[in-house]
Design an enzyme around this catalytic site. Structure first.
Site, PDB file in Angstrom:
ATOM      1  N   SER A 132       0.846  -1.272   0.048  1.00 32.46           N
ATOM      2  CA  SER A 132       0.033   0.045   0.087  1.00 32.46           C
ATOM      3  C   SER A 132       0.904   1.427  -0.029  1.00 32.46           C
ATOM      4  O   SER A 132       1.932   1.086   0.625  1.00 32.46           O
ATOM      5  CB  SER A 132      -0.711   0.014   1.306  1.00 32.46           C
ATOM      6  N   TYR A 145      -1.432  -0.548  10.656  1.00 30.27           N
ATOM      7  CA  TYR A 145      -1.745  -0.994   8.972  1.00 30.27           C
ATOM      8  C   TYR A 145      -0.459  -0.148   8.426  1.00 30.27           C
ATOM      9  O   TYR A 145       0.292  -0.788   7.649  1.00 30.27           O
ATOM     10  CB  TYR A 145      -3.051  -0.319   8.662  1.00 30.27           C
TER      11      TYR A 145
END
Ligand SMILES: NC(=O)c1ccc[n+]([C@@H]2O[C@H](COP(=O)([O-])OP(=O)(O)OC[C@H]3O[C@@H](n4cnc5c(N)ncnc54)[C@H](OP(=O)(O)O)[C@@H]3O)[C@@H](O)[C@H]2O)c1
Length: 241
Positions: A132, A145
């Site tokens: 990501s 995350y």
């Protein structure tokens, strides 16, 4: 063409869209995730070309199950890792942080490692994973995350160098999307520059064919990450995001 791939995390979102595109290209696919129902729906589209298996990447047997699936398919050329969870966690609830670590860090290492050792023995292969843009900076709203996504990107970079040093013909593709409209972004927060999973999947498949090492999707996020890398820490830590 008789190309074979396994996608772990194919039951929804980006992984599912990549599976649909590879199926349309004639690939044989092994599809895995925790939920079997959506995998069976994909299998129904081309029963003779799709194997399915329940795999939970957080469980110790997940690596062995991956090897079983590879064996059932009589070998693969591509391992595609789409599994992941993500939550905003502004109150730093311990359970959310630890589950994210289990899935995105420990589970990721387990599965990527299994695929790497399989391809190393075979002498060649291709490992691709969705990390990501969240891994390019520490993001206050989602600490575990963003930290696990940074870990994933660094892990792939390290493996790519190791493979090169060992003379292994294993290719790597680190896919870094910005915000994508999937179940992962559940909730009522409105995300800017939201992309559709179908468009992201098309970009991913193109990147796989062109052997990209790192692919930030899309161009707006390429610009954004270029500029935010330049922001010094003393400003970053004060920014409200
Ligand atoms: N959406 C975004 O904005 C965005 C942006 C950048 C990167 N990503 C990354 O893209 C990847 C795919 O996410 P998505 O957006 O497509 O969300 P999604 O629709 O929620 O898909 C997540 C996939 O991961 C699987 N998964 C989750 N936990 C698992 C576990 N313990 N074992 C095996 N599979 C597991 C899920 O299947 P089951 O629940 O059936 O197990 C599902 O197939 C993730 O790594 C995510 O971090 C997403």
């Amino acid at each position: 063409m008789n190309k074979k791939a396994i996608i772990v995390g194919a039951s929804s979102g980006i992984g599912r869209e990549v599976a649909l595109l590879l199926l349309a290209e004639g690939w044989h696919l092994g599809l895995a995730a925790r939920r079997m129902e959506p995998l069976l729906e994909l299998k129904a589209l081309a029963p003779e070309r799709v194997e399915v298996m329940t795999i939970d990447v957080t469980q110790p047997d997940a690596g062995d199950l991956l090897l079983t699936l590879i064996q059932r398919m009589d070998g693969i050329q591509l391992y595609f890792h789409a599994s992941g969870i993500g939550h905003q966690n502004r109150m730093l609830e311990a359970d959310i942080e630890l589950r994210t670590m289990d899935t995105n860090a420990v589970g990721f290492t387990r599965m990527i490692g299994t695929a790497y050792r399989y391809f190393a023995e075979r002498g060649e292969g291709h490992i691709a994973a969705i990390t990501s843009i969240a891994g390019t900076k520490g993001l206050g709203p989602a600490p575990a995350y963003s930290a696990t996504k940074a870990m994933q990107a660094t892990y792939l970079q390290a493996l790519e160098q190791q493979a090169h040093q060992r003379g292994l013909h294993i290719r790597f593709t680190d896919i870094r999307p910005g915000f994508v409209d999937t179940a992962l972004l559940r909730g009522d927060f409105r995300y800017p520059m939201l992309m559709q999973p179908q468009a992201v999947a098309r970009d991913i498949v193109h990147s796989l064919h062109h052997h990209h090492h790192i692919r930030i999707i899309d161009f707006r996020y390429r610009l954004l990450t270029f500029f935010w890398r330049l922001i010094p820490n003393w400003i970053w830590r004060r920014m409200k995001i």
